[in-house]
Design an enzyme around this catalytic site. Structure first.
Site, PDB file in Angstrom:
ATOM      1  N   TYR A 223      20.235  17.226  59.068  1.00 44.94           N
ATOM      2  CA  TYR A 223      20.674  16.507  60.123  1.00 44.94           C
ATOM      3  C   TYR A 223      19.935  15.280  60.412  1.00 44.94           C
ATOM      4  O   TYR A 223      18.732  15.018  60.392  1.00 44.94           O
ATOM      5  CB  TYR A 223      20.504  17.407  61.452  1.00 44.94           C
ATOM      6  CG  TYR A 223      20.945  16.810  62.747  1.00 44.94           C
ATOM      7  CD1 TYR A 223      22.564  16.572  62.749  1.00 44.94           C
ATOM      8  CD2 TYR A 223      20.078  16.424  63.606  1.00 44.94           C
ATOM      9  CE1 TYR A 223      22.756  15.820  64.107  1.00 44.94           C
ATOM     10  CE2 TYR A 223      20.382  15.694  64.870  1.00 44.94           C
ATOM     11  CZ  TYR A 223      21.905  15.628  65.083  1.00 44.94           C
ATOM     12  OH  TYR A 223      22.265  14.916  66.324  1.00 44.94           O
ATOM     13  N   GLY A 225      19.355  13.355  62.733  1.00 45.43           N
ATOM     14  CA  GLY A 225      18.366  12.998  63.873  1.00 45.43           C
ATOM     15  C   GLY A 225      16.868  13.920  63.163  1.00 45.43           C
ATOM     16  O   GLY A 225      15.958  13.385  63.991  1.00 45.43           O
ATOM     17  N   CYS A 275      24.957  13.055  77.518  1.00 43.38           N
ATOM     18  CA  CYS A 275      25.099  13.003  79.168  1.00 43.38           C
ATOM     19  C   CYS A 275      26.279  11.464  79.264  1.00 43.38           C
ATOM     20  O   CYS A 275      26.051  11.128  80.573  1.00 43.38           O
ATOM     21  CB  CYS A 275      23.955  13.047  79.818  1.00 43.38           C
ATOM     22  SG  CYS A 275      23.227  14.706  79.662  1.00 43.38           S
ATOM     23  N   GLY A 276      26.875  10.854  78.430  1.00 36.76           N
ATOM     24  CA  GLY A 276      27.528   9.883  79.005  1.00 36.76           C
ATOM     25  C   GLY A 276      27.124   8.591  78.333  1.00 36.76           C
ATOM     26  O   GLY A 276      27.437   7.592  78.704  1.00 36.76           O
ATOM     27  N   ARG A 420      22.374  14.857  84.560  1.00 40.03           N
ATOM     28  CA  ARG A 420      23.661  15.985  85.041  1.00 40.03           C
ATOM     29  C   ARG A 420      22.868  16.885  86.035  1.00 40.03           C
ATOM     30  O   ARG A 420      22.058  17.664  85.875  1.00 40.03           O
ATOM     31  CB  ARG A 420      23.438  17.079  83.841  1.00 40.03           C
ATOM     32  CG  ARG A 420      24.491  16.513  82.774  1.00 40.03           C
ATOM     33  CD  ARG A 420      24.660  17.847  81.608  1.00 40.03           C
ATOM     34  NE  ARG A 420      25.268  16.970  80.685  1.00 40.03           N
ATOM     35  CZ  ARG A 420      26.485  17.147  80.262  1.00 40.03           C
ATOM     36  NH1 ARG A 420      27.209  18.038  80.948  1.00 40.03           N
ATOM     37  NH2 ARG A 420      27.197  16.577  79.356  1.00 40.03           N
TER      38      ARG A 420
HETATM   39  C1  SPV Z   1      20.135  12.019  70.463  1.00 38.11           C
HETATM   40  O1  SPV Z   1      20.387  13.549  70.475  1.00 38.11           O
HETATM   41  O2  SPV Z   1      19.708  11.584  71.681  1.00 38.11           O
HETATM   42  C2  SPV Z   1      20.838  11.165  69.482  1.00 38.11           C
HETATM   43  C3  SPV Z   1      21.091  11.731  68.190  1.00 38.11           C
HETATM   44  O3  SPV Z   1      20.830   9.778  69.698  1.00 38.11           O
HETATM   45  S1  SPV Z   1      19.576  12.315  67.194  1.00 38.11           S
HETATM   46  O4  SPV Z   1      18.320  12.092  68.029  1.00 38.11           O
HETATM   47  O5  SPV Z   1      19.533  11.400  66.045  1.00 38.11           O
HETATM   48  O6  SPV Z   1      19.902  13.552  67.057  1.00 38.11           O
END
Ligand code: SPV
Ligand code: MN
Length: 626
Positions: A223, A225, A275-276, A420
């Site tokens: 993933y 992130g 959250c937008g 939120r």
């Molecule tokens: C977040 O979850 O804040 C993201 C995606 O921007 S990542 O951090 O890459 O999972």
């Protein structure tokens, strides 16, 4: 270069890669790559430069090695992460803390030597039979004082491909900087993979941040992130660097919002994941400069900001032709896009909330999928993961701001914080001053967990300035740095608090998803002195007439006084409860809280109590209007 380094590097690289690497004169860099080779034991090593040919090679290899598959539209590919690798994994992401040092207890951590030995043994031999890719990238624009050179060694061409789309290429900058390149480094391996090329040893997934050596390690995950080192892993290192050097690294978007007479006002916003944030940065008719990470520096009394990234790794759920025309356009026309964890059927991607019919079967993050399919806990598996994403370069978007690559950045006029919060804060309010905004909106940011991190959704929590997961210095110090930063600015931006998630007594949302455009336009007018506001105990709120006009202009909607009253009534008890919660959180979980934080909370509490004496528990905007 040390003799051993030369030997190890030469043994694994062809002449071209060796020449590319040694054109960069930096012993520490060569030593890091040598170490990565010795730990991970790849069959061979390929070094990428900034050439078009090298960039294209990565893209082709990701497909050839089946980490991605081509879709019908030219340039579009799909990548799948495993079922248990669908978000940032807080649980196994740890800071490595050297003996004698300490971090906030709220941060997941382990002793450095122990952690290093664990992760290095998990990485040991992980790249056997594979190629290790070496990438030179930059956080921030090329040739800019803002920017940080980064190197990533990975055995995933998908990760390398994502780097192409999301960050500036930094090979030439590394060459120019030579020994002066004070770089951050990532060592990543997908570990054992199955026939779908997804990591299988999920119980051995680890993401460790060795902050004292500016290095991150990531293993048994794909993933982005968790694996694209420049994303949230680097942000943790950068926050420490910014702390040492007196600037700020923020989890914020940057956007240009248009006002009367062709005026453009740059805004930044911090929102927890999902959250937008991206949708606020992508409002139709406005420009986007950053969607996730911004660097702030005070230059001649002005707040100048750049995007650390040059692309978007965005949540695709609910992206539709109607609500998100700019991104929809990129996702449906030829050009480079990596989709991840969507549903694919006959070479077409589908996702939740796209506003189109979804096929009853196809391939998704679990493999072959069909409607009604259940997981081993008996829960229905949706057609696509909620955290399914797209990766695109920002300049593919028609609304990309022209200043994206300006090495000097843009001047910021507005900062907003949004969480939120179902019960207390009004949809938009302006702080009384810099310190009030940083503390009462930023440091008091409450939210609920979402699908963007692995774990239970909807759990209320405080996510200080929406950056808490990434703050690798004492949290109180981070807040203090923000407060102090304001003192360096003669042209301070205005700070606003937003809350898109306020609900009525029956739990119904009080706002529609597109109302945020109205709030943003109000901020634009407010910061330029074009509209008045009403003072409340928690901040300045808009006047009804102004919002009515903006609703009409921007959304062609009639905004009723009744809706305004429901949205902007100050709920005193809910706000007092909020103050109690955030104060307790700071007291119990934040180390080194500056006194200012408690002063601001207390002052807000006193204003609320005083207002309640006069107006009761529910204070309508009209009651406060002068
Ligand atoms: C977040 O979850 O804040 C993201 C995606 O921007 S990542 O951090 O890459 O999972
Ligand atoms: Mn983010």
């Amino acid at each position: 270069m040390a003799e051993t380094d030369i030997k190890v590097l030469k043994e694994k690289m062809d002449e071209a890669s060796f020449a590319k690497l040694t054109a960069i004169q930096n012993d520490k860099l060569h030593a890091f790559i040598t170490d990565a080779i010795q730990v991970c034991e790849p069959d061979n090593v390929w070094v990428s430069s900034d050439s078009d040919e090298d960039v294209e090679y990565t893209r082709k290899m990701a497909v050839k090695l089946k980490e991605e598959a081509e879709l019908n539209i030219p340039g579009h590919t799909i990548h799948f992460d495993g079922p248990e690798d669908q978000g940032r994994d807080r649980e196994v992401t740890r800071y490595l803390v050297p003996k004698g040092d300490s971090l906030s207890q709220s941060l997941n951590q382990c002793e450095r030597e122990e952690g290093l030995s664990e992760i290095r043994s998990l990485l040991k031999g992980s790249m056997r039979g594979r190629t290790m890719v070496v990438r030179f990238m930059l956080l921030g624009p090329n040739d800019s004082d803002f920017s940080i050179p980064c190197v990533e060694c990975t055995d995933s061409f998908y990760v390398s491909h994502a780097l192409n789309l999301l960050y500036r290429l930094g090979y030439e900058d590394f060459k120019r900087l030579g020994e002066k390149a004070d770089f951050q480094a990532t060592m990543h391996s997908s570990g054992k993979v199955d026939e779908r090329k997804t990591s299988v040893e999920v119980d051995k997934k680890r993401i460790y941040i060795d902050y004292s050596a500016d290095t991150v390690y990531s293993v048994n995950t794909q993933y982005a992130g968790n694996t694209v080192g420049l994303k949230k892993l680097a942000l943790r290192l950068t926050i420490r660097k910014a702390d040492r050097e007196g600037w700020l690294a923020e989890h914020m978007f940057l956007s240009g919002v248009h006002g009367p007479g062709g005026r453009k006002t740059y805004m930044a916003g911090a929102f927890p994941s999902a959250c937008g944030k991206t949708s606020t940065a992508m409002l139709p008719g406005e420009t986007i400069l950053a969607d996730d990470i911004a660097y702030f520096r005070a230059v001649d009394g002005k707040l100048m900001a750049v995007n650390a990234e040059s692309g978007i790794f965005g949540i695709i759920q609910n992206v539709s032709a109607k609500n998100d025309p700019a991104i929809w356009d990129v996702l449906t026309k030829p050009g480079e896009v990596i989709f991840s964890n969507v549903l694919v059927k006959d070479g077409r991607p589908y996702w939740l909330g796209m506003g189109e019919d979804i096929p009853a079967s196809g391939e998704n993050f679990v493999g072959a999928w069909h409607e009604g399919m259940k997981d081993d806990k008996g829960n229905e598996i949706a057609c696509a993961h909620k955290n399914a994403r797209y990766a695109v370069a920002l300049d593919a978007l028609s609304n990309c701001d022209p200043e994206l690559n300006n090495p000097n950045g843009i001047e910021l006029k507005v900062i907003m914080y949004g969480g939120r919060d179902p019960k207390a804060y009004v949809p938009v309010q302006q702080s009384f001053d810099w310190d009030h905004g940083i503390v009462a909106y930023g440091a008091a940011l409450e939210t609920e967990t979402t699908f963007a991190t692995i774990g239970k959704e909807g759990v209320p929590e405080i996510n200080l300035m929406s950056i808490q997961d990434f703050v690798a210095i004492p949290l109180g110090k981070y807040v203090e740095n923000n407060i102090e930063f304001g003192k360096k600015l003669t042209n301070q931006p205005m700070i606003f608090g937003t809350n898109y998630f306020l609900r009525d007594a029956d739990g119904k949302f009080l706002n529609g998803v597109r109302d945020k455009h109205v709030w943003v336009k109000w901020m634009e007018l407010r910061v330029n002195g074009d509209v008045d506001a009403i003072e409340t105990p928690t901040g300045f709120i808009p006047c009804y007439e102004d919002l009515k006009k903006i609703f009409k202009d921007v959304r062609d909607e009639e905004y009723t006084h009744e809706a305004y009253t429901a949205q902007f009534t100050i709920r005193v008890q809910a706000n007092l409860d909020k103050m109690d919660r955030v104060e307790k959180f700071h007291h119990d979980h934040v180390d080194g809280v500056p006194r200012k934080v408690f002063e601001v909370f207390e002052a807000q509490r006193q204003r609320l109590l005083k207002a309640r004496e006069k107006h009761g528990d529910m204070i309508t905007p009209d009651a406060l209007k002068k």
